[in-house]
Design a protein around this motif. Structure first.
Motif, mmCIF file in Angstrom:
data_model
loop_
_atom_site.group_PDB
_atom_site.id
_atom_site.type_symbol
_atom_site.label_atom_id
_atom_site.label_comp_id
_atom_site.label_asym_id
_atom_site.label_seq_id
_atom_site.Cartn_x
_atom_site.Cartn_y
_atom_site.Cartn_z
ATOM 1 N N ASP A 1 -3.001 5.552 0.025
ATOM 2 C CA ASP A 1 -4.192 3.972 0.252
ATOM 3 C C ASP A 1 -4.359 4.298 1.647
ATOM 4 O O ASP A 1 -5.575 3.052 1.685
ATOM 5 N N LEU B 1 0.852 -1.156 -0.018
ATOM 6 C CA LEU B 1 0.045 -0.298 0.428
ATOM 7 C C LEU B 1 0.558 1.094 -0.591
ATOM 8 O O LEU B 1 1.974 1.509 0.120
ATOM 9 N N LYS C 1 -11.157 -3.746 0.764
ATOM 10 C CA LYS C 1 -11.094 -3.039 1.566
ATOM 11 C C LYS C 1 -10.787 -3.553 3.290
ATOM 12 O O LYS C 1 -11.041 -4.819 3.570
ATOM 13 N N GLY D 1 -8.106 1.471 5.152
ATOM 14 C CA GLY D 1 -7.918 1.548 3.498
ATOM 15 C C GLY D 1 -8.712 0.922 2.565
ATOM 16 O O GLY D 1 -9.278 -0.510 2.875
ATOM 17 N N GLU D 2 -7.845 1.019 1.151
ATOM 18 C CA GLU D 2 -8.389 -0.618 0.512
ATOM 19 C C GLU D 2 -6.680 -0.884 -1.135
ATOM 20 O O GLU D 2 -5.754 -0.421 -0.792
ATOM 21 N N LYS D 3 -7.089 -1.888 -0.745
ATOM 22 C CA LYS D 3 -5.995 -2.792 -1.854
ATOM 23 C C LYS D 3 -6.465 -3.264 -2.628
ATOM 24 O O LYS D 3 -7.266 -3.813 -2.703
ATOM 25 N N THR D 4 -5.553 -2.489 -4.307
ATOM 26 C CA THR D 4 -6.479 -2.988 -4.865
ATOM 27 C C THR D 4 -5.180 -3.671 -5.689
ATOM 28 O O THR D 4 -4.443 -3.920 -5.526
#
Length: 167
Positions: free
Chosen positions: A84, A80, A118, A98-101
């Protein structure tokens, strides 16, 4: 009456077994079990041993250091960036979310062990913190939040004198 008299026998004097493949109720039962297994797979109850995901087991992992003047919380968030992650402090609770895409959108991807989605982690604090001095830093996939402690907050209690009532 003997129990052997009521068992249906085939040509080989072996009991006849029923095939349940065509039974619609058994098929429905199996399908419902499979659906429930799929739905509850991500709720801290792994469907099979070793099938834990980071998002269902308190991710990100934390390291908390309680010093004399400050509290430090380090969270591992590999993969991240600062943009993020969101850090909030409200009413004695630190929230990291947060969010890891996905890094690429390959449609022909057959298999991946990377986790995306998320996350949110809430850490209730049992010490008085100077909310206006809380800071956060990020380096090499580790988020470090520094929470300066304050002495006992001033009491808002007020002693009220009881007066005698006039009769």
């Amino acid at each position: 009456m003997n129990m052997r008299d009521i068992i249906p026998w085939g040509r080989t004097n072996q009991p006849v077994t029923r095939s349940f493949e065509g039974d619609p109720f058994l098929s429905l039962h199996r399908e419902m079990n499979r659906l429930f297994d799929d739905v509850f797979r991500g709720f801290d109850v792994p469907a099979r041993a070793g099938a834990l995901t980071p998002f269902s087991t308190g991710w990100p992992k934390l390291e908390i250091t309680d010093g004399d003047k400050e509290l430090k919380i380090a969270a591992e968030v590999p993969g991240l960036e600062e943009k993020d992650i969101e850090v909030l402090f409200d009413d004695g609770t630190l929230t990291i979310r947060g969010e890891k895409t996905a890094s690429n959108e390959a449609k022909d991807k057959q298999f991946s062990e990377h986790f995306y989605g998320k996350f949110e982690r809430r850490i209730p604090l049992d010490v008085a913190v100077a909310a206006d001095q809380v800071s956060a830093s990020f380096k090499n996939g580790v988020l470090t939040v520094t929470l300066p402690k304050v002495d006992t907050p001033p009491s808002t209690a007020k002693r009220i004198e009881i007066q005698k009532a006039n009769s």
